[in-house]
Structure formats: structure tokens, C-alpha cells
Enzyme design. Structure first.
Site, PDB file in Angstrom:
ATOM      1  N   CYS A   1       0.816  -1.208   0.000  1.00  0.00           N
ATOM      2  CA  CYS A   1       0.000   0.000   0.000  1.00  0.00           C
ATOM      3  C   CYS A   1       0.857   1.268   0.000  1.00  0.00           C
ATOM      4  CB  CYS A   1      -0.983   0.028   1.158  1.00  0.00           C
ATOM      5  SG  CYS A   1      -2.197   1.328   0.901  1.00  0.00           S
TER       6      CYS A   1
ATOM      7  N   CYS B   1      -5.964   2.417  -4.054  1.00  0.00           N
ATOM      8  CA  CYS B   1      -5.427   2.970  -2.818  1.00  0.00           C
ATOM      9  C   CYS B   1      -6.430   3.993  -2.280  1.00  0.00           C
ATOM     10  CB  CYS B   1      -4.083   3.632  -3.109  1.00  0.00           C
ATOM     11  SG  CYS B   1      -3.231   4.086  -1.602  1.00  0.00           S
TER      12      CYS B   1
HETATM   13  C1  LIG Z   1      -0.701  -0.339   7.069  1.00  0.00           C
HETATM   14  C2  LIG Z   1      -1.226  -1.020   5.835  1.00  0.00           C
HETATM   15  C3  LIG Z   1      -2.237  -0.431   5.107  1.00  0.00           C
HETATM   16  C4  LIG Z   1      -2.738  -1.044   3.971  1.00  0.00           C
HETATM   17  N1  LIG Z   1      -3.767  -0.435   3.302  1.00  0.00           N
HETATM   18  C5  LIG Z   1      -4.315  -1.055   2.236  1.00  0.00           C
HETATM   19  C6  LIG Z   1      -5.466  -0.475   1.597  1.00  0.00           C
HETATM   20  O1  LIG Z   1      -5.983   0.564   2.005  1.00  0.00           O
HETATM   21  N2  LIG Z   1      -6.006  -1.135   0.543  1.00  0.00           N
HETATM   22  C7  LIG Z   1      -5.470  -2.319   0.082  1.00  0.00           C
HETATM   23  O2  LIG Z   1      -6.028  -2.887  -0.859  1.00  0.00           O
HETATM   24  N3  LIG Z   1      -4.362  -2.874   0.641  1.00  0.00           N
HETATM   25  C8  LIG Z   1      -3.776  -2.280   1.719  1.00  0.00           C
HETATM   26  N4  LIG Z   1      -2.693  -2.846   2.342  1.00  0.00           N
HETATM   27  C9  LIG Z   1      -1.961  -3.975   1.679  1.00  0.00           C
HETATM   28  C10 LIG Z   1      -2.606  -5.357   1.820  1.00  0.00           C
HETATM   29  O3  LIG Z   1      -2.906  -5.642   3.158  1.00  0.00           O
HETATM   30  C11 LIG Z   1      -1.658  -6.417   1.260  1.00  0.00           C
HETATM   31  O4  LIG Z   1      -1.243  -6.026  -0.032  1.00  0.00           O
HETATM   32  C12 LIG Z   1      -2.313  -7.782   1.192  1.00  0.00           C
HETATM   33  O5  LIG Z   1      -2.579  -8.254   2.482  1.00  0.00           O
HETATM   34  C13 LIG Z   1      -1.433  -8.783   0.423  1.00  0.00           C
HETATM   35  O6  LIG Z   1      -1.948 -10.082   0.514  1.00  0.00           O
HETATM   36  P1  LIG Z   1      -0.962 -11.353   0.508  1.00  0.00           P
HETATM   37  O7  LIG Z   1      -1.837 -12.535   0.649  1.00  0.00           O
HETATM   38  O8  LIG Z   1      -0.033 -11.249  -0.622  1.00  0.00           O
HETATM   39  O9  LIG Z   1      -0.088 -11.175   1.841  1.00  0.00           O
HETATM   40  P2  LIG Z   1      -0.605 -11.334   3.331  1.00  0.00           P
HETATM   41  O10 LIG Z   1      -2.038 -10.983   3.450  1.00  0.00           O
HETATM   42  O11 LIG Z   1       0.377 -10.560   4.157  1.00  0.00           O
HETATM   43  O12 LIG Z   1      -0.473 -12.889   3.636  1.00  0.00           O
HETATM   44  C14 LIG Z   1       0.749 -13.606   3.574  1.00  0.00           C
HETATM   45  C15 LIG Z   1       0.516 -14.945   4.257  1.00  0.00           C
HETATM   46  O13 LIG Z   1       1.672 -15.790   4.032  1.00  0.00           O
HETATM   47  C16 LIG Z   1       1.916 -16.514   5.207  1.00  0.00           C
HETATM   48  N5  LIG Z   1       3.303 -16.972   5.230  1.00  0.00           N
HETATM   49  C17 LIG Z   1       4.413 -16.235   5.479  1.00  0.00           C
HETATM   50  N6  LIG Z   1       5.498 -17.041   5.488  1.00  0.00           N
HETATM   51  C18 LIG Z   1       5.051 -18.307   5.237  1.00  0.00           C
HETATM   52  C19 LIG Z   1       5.689 -19.572   5.143  1.00  0.00           C
HETATM   53  N7  LIG Z   1       7.012 -19.717   5.341  1.00  0.00           N
HETATM   54  N8  LIG Z   1       4.941 -20.667   4.862  1.00  0.00           N
HETATM   55  C20 LIG Z   1       3.602 -20.558   4.679  1.00  0.00           C
HETATM   56  N9  LIG Z   1       2.937 -19.377   4.777  1.00  0.00           N
HETATM   57  C21 LIG Z   1       3.665 -18.275   5.060  1.00  0.00           C
HETATM   58  C22 LIG Z   1       1.620 -15.504   6.313  1.00  0.00           C
HETATM   59  O14 LIG Z   1       1.408 -16.153   7.559  1.00  0.00           O
HETATM   60  C23 LIG Z   1       0.374 -14.825   5.779  1.00  0.00           C
HETATM   61  O15 LIG Z   1      -0.801 -15.468   6.213  1.00  0.00           O
HETATM   62  C24 LIG Z   1      -2.191  -2.282   3.513  1.00  0.00           C
HETATM   63  C25 LIG Z   1      -1.177  -2.894   4.267  1.00  0.00           C
HETATM   64  C26 LIG Z   1      -0.709  -2.288   5.411  1.00  0.00           C
HETATM   65  C27 LIG Z   1       0.390  -2.962   6.214  1.00  0.00           C
END
Ligand SMILES: Cc1cc2nc3c(=O)[nH]c(=O)nc-3n(C[C@H](O)[C@H](O)[C@H](O)COP(=O)(O)OP(=O)(O)OC[C@H]3O[C@@H](n4cnc5c(N)ncnc54)[C@H](O)[C@@H]3O)c2cc1C
Length: 407
Positions: A174, A351
Site C-alpha cells: 500500500c 489505494c
Molecule cells: C498499514 C497497511 C495499510 C494497507 N492499506 C491497504 C489499503 O488501504 N487497501 C489495500 O487494498 N491494501 C492495503 N494494504 C496492503 C494489503 O494488506 C496487502 O497487499 C495484502 O494483504 C497482500 O496479501 P498477501 O496474501 O499477498 O499477503 P498477506 O495478506 O500478508 O499474507 C501472507 C501470508 O503468508 C503466510 N506466510 C508467510 N510465510 C510463510 C511460510 N514460510 N509458509 C507458509 N505461509 C507463510 C503468512 O502467515 C500470511 O498469512 C495495507 C497494508 C498495510 C500494512
């Protein structure tokens, strides 16, 4: 129905998803729906060690005191889609030429198709002084569940002086989050009466306030109206917490710039997880290397990736994940059926740029930085209606629709 959980052993599955965050749960839900008719017995596994799942976008409002942090979390077990098995372990190694992953706990899991969505790593320790101070003595961050409450404590208890908000070099999740909390803090300081005796400073490693001109134009006016001082191309390199000084590198001149702070909100540097970076799936930067439209791995056709762990050249957001998940599910099923992959992702990301406690600019754009807006209005304007969307509609969309493969 509670998910079936398995113990650490050796197993074989049709589809293995590594990571059960926003991307993993959403993709699994889409896959279950798609395969229900054609392959109802497909064995689908999610591997994720996490006890809890976080809706991270709401942390912006938690840091501003709008919600308690508990609204951002649910038990991972309650979100695993029905029909999907969960292995609560951490993957430590990808062995794609053998179609196998290994876990830290010693399980060997083989697959026919693999989806990698392990998110990214927060590098608190890359800034000397940060890891040990975040959450204390005026140092705070919205970027983790453990520290997000410290932001609200600092904003609430700020009595004037210098409040600094930092943004590191990309990529970060983000791209707008480092500045959103600053606008909210500014609004709160005006209400609490301390803004007149304060400087609010945005120190960003980037060269502009936002990458898409249409929204940047509005944000520059917001900065002006709020009398926020901007220091672009300033990258935080250290915190001297004993004297409350932040050290920056001016990326244009290479000079060191030292600034005093009374409170500082830090967005930590971010990078690929080590076990992904060190795997054959990674590109040279360490991100999982997939085709930017098909989301299929460029060397291993039975591997797909999405979300923060992928190399997709768009802003890393949950909104982007929402669009990517259905593309991965459709293309993976097509690959299973030996059919052409016809679903494409255009880089859509969003965003919600909160500019105060009742205003928001809803930025939505694609790979080419062209606006890709949902509503039939000018979304570059600050609007109360869009703030309400962020506060009430998007959390419901996430928990009730996106994670269930319904959006
Ligand atoms: C402060 C903040 C504000 C944000 N604001 C927004 C917004 O307004 N709008 C928006 O759309 N997005 C926003 N985001 C971004 C959004 O939250 C992320 O882009 C999104 O969560 C990405 O999804 P993901 O599944 O790729 O990663 P995540 O949701 O982080 O999930 C990753 C997963 O992988 C797992 N994992 C890690 N290592 C391992 C391993 N070795 N083996 C197995 N599993 C593992 C973790 O446990 C976790 O469950 C924001 C993020 C933050 C921090």
C-alpha cells in the site's frame, strides 16, 4: 464447517497454496467454486503457520483511533474455505523440479499445481535503532498488528513539536499508507489544538507524493492546505532514539540529513521472504517470477503466484489481490484441463487515500498508471462518501465477499 487440519507428514495434493493471507484464502475460495462441478474430489491444501489472519488495510484507521485493532483479525482456522485442508506449518523450501515443498517442521508435500502467496517481509532491523524502539518513546508504525496501537497513542498524546512520517524506497505494501496516517494525524492535531505549535513533515524516499498524476494533483493541494512540509528523496537510515533524532540519506546528493522528532511514524523497508528469494521460483530481486498478465510462472507452468510475494509491477494491495485471485484460479483450472489460459490481469490496484476523518480520494489504476475507476464520479476529489466506503463497505467486502470468492 471447521477445516480439516493435518499433522506434519508427507502428503500429495492436486493444488497446494503456500500462504493463507488475503491472496491464499481468496484464491482457494475461487478454486473450490471453479472445481466444484468438474473435479469435486480435487485435493486442495493451504500451508500457513499463522494462528490469526489480518485485514491490514484497516490498520490506517486503527492507528488514527477510529477502530480498535481487534476488528482487523479473525482466526485463520475460521477462514479456510470448506473443502480445503490446512497444514499449519511454515514452508522452508520450494523444489519445483520435483513438484514438492518442504516445511520447517519436516513435512514433504507434493503437488500437481502450486500457488505461491506468502506476502513480504518487514525489515525493521535494516534501520539501526528501529526494531528495539518501535512502539516506544515517540516511535510508532501502522505496519504491524503489534505496533499499530502505538500510532494512536502517539497521535493522541502529542503535545506539539515535530511529527515526522516516513516512506522508504519501494516496493512497499500500500504505497499510500505512509501518507494517509499523516493526514489523519494532522486532522487530529487540529482538533486537539496542538497543530499551531507543531510541524508535520513527510520524509519520503520517492520523488513525488503519488505515482498517478490525477491523484497526485489533489494530494499536492491537500499538503498545501494542511501546511505539511515535504522532504522528497529522503530515505530514513537510522534512529537515534536517545536524542530523538532521525537520520536520512538525501538520495539526490548522498548527504546525511539529521532531523529532530517528537513523534515519528515509520514505514519499514520491505523485501521478499528469504525462503522465496533463495528458491528457483524467484527472479533476481527475490520475487516470484510470473507472467504479468497470466500470473503463471515463467519457468514452471504448473506454478502460479500473486499478491505481495509476486513480481507483478503494480502497487502491492489487497485490492490488487482481489482481481489477481480470480485470474489465477481461472488460469490454473485451464492449465489443469490443458486449455489455453484466457484470463488476464491488467495491473488493477486501488489505494483509498484517506485525507482526514471524513474525506478520501479513491485512487484506482492499472499497470500503465491509467485511472481504472469503479464509480461514475470524479474519484480524484476528496469525498465523504468514499471515506464511508473505506470505513464500512470495504471491510465487509473483504470478510463477507472477497475471502469467500464472491467478489
Ligand atoms: C498499514 C497497511 C495499510 C494497507 N492499506 C491497504 C489499503 O488501504 N487497501 C489495500 O487494498 N491494501 C492495503 N494494504 C496492503 C494489503 O494488506 C496487502 O497487499 C495484502 O494483504 C497482500 O496479501 P498477501 O496474501 O499477498 O499477503 P498477506 O495478506 O500478508 O499474507 C501472507 C501470508 O503468508 C503466510 N506466510 C508467510 N510465510 C510463510 C511460510 N514460510 N509458509 C507458509 N505461509 C507463510 C503468512 O502467515 C500470511 O498469512 C495495507 C497494508 C498495510 C500494512
Amino acid at each position: 464447517m471447521a477445516p480439516k487440519e493435518i499433522q506434519s507428514e508427507s502428503h500429495s495434493y492436486d493444488i497446494v497454496l503456500v500462504g493463507g493471507g488475503s491472496a491464499g484464502i481468496t484464491t482457494a475460495a475461487h478454486l473450490v467454486k471453479q472445481l466444484r462441478k468438474e473435479k469435486p474430489n480435487a485435493r486442495i491444501l493451504i500451508i500457513d503457520p499463522a494462528e490469526n489472519h489480518y485485514y491490514q488495510p484497516i490498520w490506517t484507521l486503527v492507528g488514527a483511533g477510529v477502530y480498535p485493532k481487534e476488528v482487523s483479525t479473525r482466526k485463520e482456522r475460521d477462514l479456510i474455505p470448506s473443502g480445503v485442508i490446512w497444514l499449519q506449518e511454515a514452508v522452508s523450501e520450494f523444489i519445483p523440479h520435483m513438484n514438492e515443498v518442504r516445511t520447517k517442521q519436516g513435512a514433504r508435500v507434493s503437488y500437481r499445481y502450486l500457488v505461491v502467496c506468502t506476502g513480504l517481509k518487514l525489515d525493521w532491523e535494516k534501520i539501526p535503532g528501529l526494531a528495539e524502539s518501535v512502539g516506544k518513546n515517540g516511535v510508532c508504525s501502522n505496519y504491524s498488528y503489534e505496533t499499530v496501537e502505538s500510532t494512536w497513542k502517539n497521535i493522541r498524546e502529542f503535545t506539539g513539536g515535530t511529527a515526522i512520517f516516513t516512506q522508504p524506497l519501494p516496493p512497499i505494501k500500500c504505497g499510500g499508507a505512509p501518507q494517509k496516517i499523516m493526514y489523519l494525524a494532522d486532522s487530529y492535531f487540529r482538533t486537539s489544538g496542538v497543530r499551531k505549535k507543531s510541524d508535520v513533515v513527510f520524509c519520503s524516499a520517492a520523488g513525488t507524493i503519488f505515482s498517478v498524476k490525477k491523484y497526485a494533483d489533489t494530494l499536492n493541494k491537500v499538503l498545501q492546505r494542511k501546511e505539511i512540509v515535504t522532504r522528497y528523496k529522503h530515505n530514513l537510515t537510522a534512529l537515534r532514539t536517545d536524542v530523538k533524532e532521525a537520520v536520512f540519506k538525501n538520495l539526490d546528493t548522498n548527504e546525511e540529513v539529521i532531523m529532530h522528532y517528537d513523534m515519528i511514524h515509520v514505514t519499514p523497508p520491505q523485501s521478499p521472504c528469504d525462503f522465496v528469494r533463495n528458491s528457483p521460483l524467484a527472479n533476481k530481486e527475490g520475487w516470484v517470477e510470473v507472467d504479468k498478465e497470466k500470473l503463471q510462472h515463467v519457468r514452471y507452468p504448473n506454478v502460479f503466484a500473486l499478491g505481495d510475494a509476486s513480481n507483478l509491477p503494480t502497487s502491492k494491495t489487497g485490492a490488487a489481490v482481489r482481481k489477481q485471485a480470480s485470474v489465477v484460479a481461472q488460469n490454473l483450472v485451464a492449465e489443469m484441463k490443458k486449455q489455453p489460459l484466457t484470463s488476464t490481469y491488467n495491473g488493477y490496484t486501488s489505494c483509498p487515500l484517506v485525507t482526514g476523518y471524513n474525506s478520501l480520494v479513491m485512487a484506482e489504476f492499472d499497470y500503465d498508471q491509467n485511472p481504472a475507476e469503479t464509480f461514475p464520479i470524479d474519484q480524484s476529489k476528496e469525498r465523504y462518501s468514499m471515506y464511508l466506503v473505506k470505513k464500512y463497505v470495504l471491510p465487509r467486502l473483504y470478510w463477507q465477499f472477497m475471502l469467500k470468492g464472491r467478489a
